[in-house]
Design a protein around this motif. Structure first.
Motif, PDB file in Angstrom:
ATOM      1  N   THR A 177       7.545  60.244  44.923  1.00  0.00           N
ATOM      2  CA  THR A 177       6.676  59.873  46.037  1.00  0.00           C
ATOM      3  C   THR A 177       6.206  61.107  46.797  1.00  0.00           C
ATOM      4  O   THR A 177       5.017  61.257  47.105  1.00  0.00           O
ATOM      5  CB  THR A 177       7.403  58.914  46.987  1.00  0.00           C
ATOM      6  N   THR A 178       7.115  61.999  47.108  1.00  0.00           N
ATOM      7  CA  THR A 178       6.755  63.221  47.842  1.00  0.00           C
ATOM      8  C   THR A 178       5.872  64.130  47.008  1.00  0.00           C
ATOM      9  O   THR A 178       5.044  64.869  47.550  1.00  0.00           O
ATOM     10  CB  THR A 178       8.026  63.959  48.278  1.00  0.00           C
ATOM     11  N   ALA A 179       6.026  64.088  45.688  1.00  0.00           N
ATOM     12  CA  ALA A 179       5.247  64.977  44.819  1.00  0.00           C
ATOM     13  C   ALA A 179       3.754  64.689  44.890  1.00  0.00           C
ATOM     14  O   ALA A 179       2.938  65.543  44.520  1.00  0.00           O
ATOM     15  CB  ALA A 179       5.728  64.853  43.387  1.00  0.00           C
ATOM     16  N   THR A 180       3.353  63.520  45.373  1.00  0.00           N
ATOM     17  CA  THR A 180       1.926  63.184  45.439  1.00  0.00           C
ATOM     18  C   THR A 180       1.256  63.681  46.712  1.00  0.00           C
ATOM     19  O   THR A 180       0.045  63.506  46.872  1.00  0.00           O
ATOM     20  CB  THR A 180       1.749  61.663  45.347  1.00  0.00           C
ATOM     21  N   ARG A 181       2.006  64.289  47.623  1.00  0.00           N
ATOM     22  CA  ARG A 181       1.409  64.730  48.878  1.00  0.00           C
ATOM     23  C   ARG A 181       1.979  66.067  49.343  1.00  0.00           C
ATOM     24  O   ARG A 181       2.360  66.229  50.503  1.00  0.00           O
ATOM     25  CB  ARG A 181       1.597  63.656  49.959  1.00  0.00           C
ATOM     26  N   LEU A 182       2.051  67.006  48.457  1.00  0.00           N
ATOM     27  CA  LEU A 182       2.468  68.366  48.825  1.00  0.00           C
ATOM     28  C   LEU A 182       1.281  69.075  49.472  1.00  0.00           C
ATOM     29  O   LEU A 182       0.194  69.145  48.902  1.00  0.00           O
ATOM     30  CB  LEU A 182       2.934  69.139  47.593  1.00  0.00           C
TER      31      LEU A 182
END
Length: 437
Positions: free
Chosen positions: A117-122
């Motif tokens: 999930t976090t990888a899509t909004r770095l």
């Protein structure tokens, strides 16, 4: 800097390998199980059981066949300092986490391990020291499989590059050419016309406007009935300025790095100062209603013909930002053509004769020439004795070159000084009013 379209990396299928930690743990569990069987100690088998169960479930997980997609988007940061980025990593179902290595400008590296999930909004901001074309962000990714039983071989992601525009200083007082020849503008020319300062009083002639009649002077000086006297003024015109940028090299303050065209300094280099000076002068002259052209000595920039207005300034801004060194400073360059009655501004380090010779030639043909020295204050603290001797020789030759230009009428300013004398102050000293000829 305008927003940059997303830079997608190549869709890649991860190459999975077993996690070394998982392999070592499985080997230890097998060893403990065997030892329990040989020694008859069941507690060892109990210790080995979790690792064996994990290996059993992990070995059944499907690996391969999925695609990883990485997209990086660059845009100006909200603070105006640096370049903002947003990286989106679309992970396959077989991945539990991803390790993303971000290599930003200046060869600084940052590694983050995040969930899908976090990888899509770095997102973040990369501080940028230099202007011009440059690599802003480079990514490498490595995946962690479900249960941690497998990892992927690190693979390169997209490379985000951008052309960073140079900053510009505000200039209020600017030097003018020896004469102005435009049709209209903000400066007084030598020909009669409308809009300028008072020129003289003369008899009415065909083409004179009735509102120009000076009735008081007519009443005093008229000798015959019908004689009318009119007040004549000088016409206004715009100045023609040609900015000549020497983009053949890019030097920092450290003299030990002058042997190559690339550098790792975090301070402004000669080409950074040249871009800043060129854009500052172009902006100031165009805002004053004058026409500005750009000529390049070497480098990768193309020439831009003289012009004015907002659209022309945008064209100049993008061209100036794209100036990069060629790396070959010894190659000869053709002398650019300069229109008559123009002010020529030469921006260079003047470490060789090419830019200086052109400035002398233009001054000898009647142009007003201003040499802008963009060499950063040299720092020889890291140089050895041979480098110091070479630096002294280069400095002596450069000083003689600048002195020869000054003796032949080429005016000189430094865009970076150590005594606090800003470029705006130096330009103001050169902007004394001159009677247009």
């Amino acid at each position: 800097m305008p927003p940059i379209r997303p830079a997608p990396g190549p869709d890649a299928t991860p190459l999975w390998v077993r996690n070394p930690a998982f392999v070592y743990g499985l080997a230890g569990a097998v060893f403990l199980a065997g030892l329990a069987l040989v020694t008859g100690r069941p507690e060892l088998a109990v210790v080995a059981l979790p690792a064996l169960v994990t290996a059993g479930f992990g070995g059944r997980s499907r690996l391969g066949g999925d695609v990883v997609r990485v997209v990086t988007t660059l845009a100006p940061s909200d603070s105006g300092r640096g370049v903002g980025y947003r990286t989106e990593v679309a992970l396959p179902p077989s991945a539990e986490a991803v390790a993303v290595e971000l290599r930003v400008a200046g060869d600084r590296r940052h590694v983050v391990v995040v969930d899908p999930t976090t990888a899509t909004r770095l997102a973040g901001t990369v501080p940028v020291t230099h202007s011009g074309p440059q690599e802003i962000l480079r990514t490498h990714i490595a995946l962690l499989g479900r249960g941690g039983t497998a990892v992927s071989v690190p693979a390169p992601g997209p490379v985000g590059s951008a052309v960073v525009p140079p900053p510009h200083l505000r200039m209020q007082h600017l030097p003018m050419p020896r004469r102005v020849t435009g049709i209209t503008g903000a400066h007084d020319s030598a020909r009669p016309g409308d809009g300028g300062e008072f020129r003289d009083v003369a008899l009415f002639a065909p083409g004179d406007r009735l509102r120009r009649i000076d009735w008081r002077r007519t009443a005093r000086r008229a000798e015959q009935p019908g004689d009318l006297y009119v007040r004549r003024t000088f016409a206004t015109a715009d100045a023609l300025v040609v900015l000549v940028v020497d983009g053949r090299d890019d030097l920092g303050a450290d003299v030990t790095e002058w042997g190559g065209s690339r550098h790792g300094t975090h301070e402004a280099t000669s080409l950074d100062l040249a871009r800043e000076a060129t854009l500052s002068l172009a902006t100031a002259y165009i805002e004053a209603g004058d026409r500005v052209g750009l000529r390049a000595l070497g480098g990768t920039a193309r020439s831009v013909g003289p012009g004015g207005g907002t659209r022309h300034l945008e064209r100049l801004r993008s061209t100036i930002a794209s100036v990069t060194p060629t790396g070959d400073t010894t190659a000869g360059v053709r002398m650019p053509l300069v229109p008559a009655a123009s002010l020529v501004v030469v921006l260079s380090t003047f470490l060789d004769d090419q830019a200086a010779t052109m400035a002398l030639t233009w001054a000898a043909t009647g142009h007003r020439v201003v040499a802008v020295d963009v060499l950063p204050a040299p720092n020889a603290s890291r140089a050895n004795k041979h480098e110091r001797a070479a630096f002294r020789l280069i400095t002596l030759e450069r000083d003689d070159r600048l002195a020869e230009m000054a003796a032949t009428g080429v005016e000189h300013i430094r865009w970076q000084t150590d005594d606090g004398d800003s470029p705006a102050v130096q330009l103001r000293l050169l902007s004394r009013p001159r009677r247009a000829g």
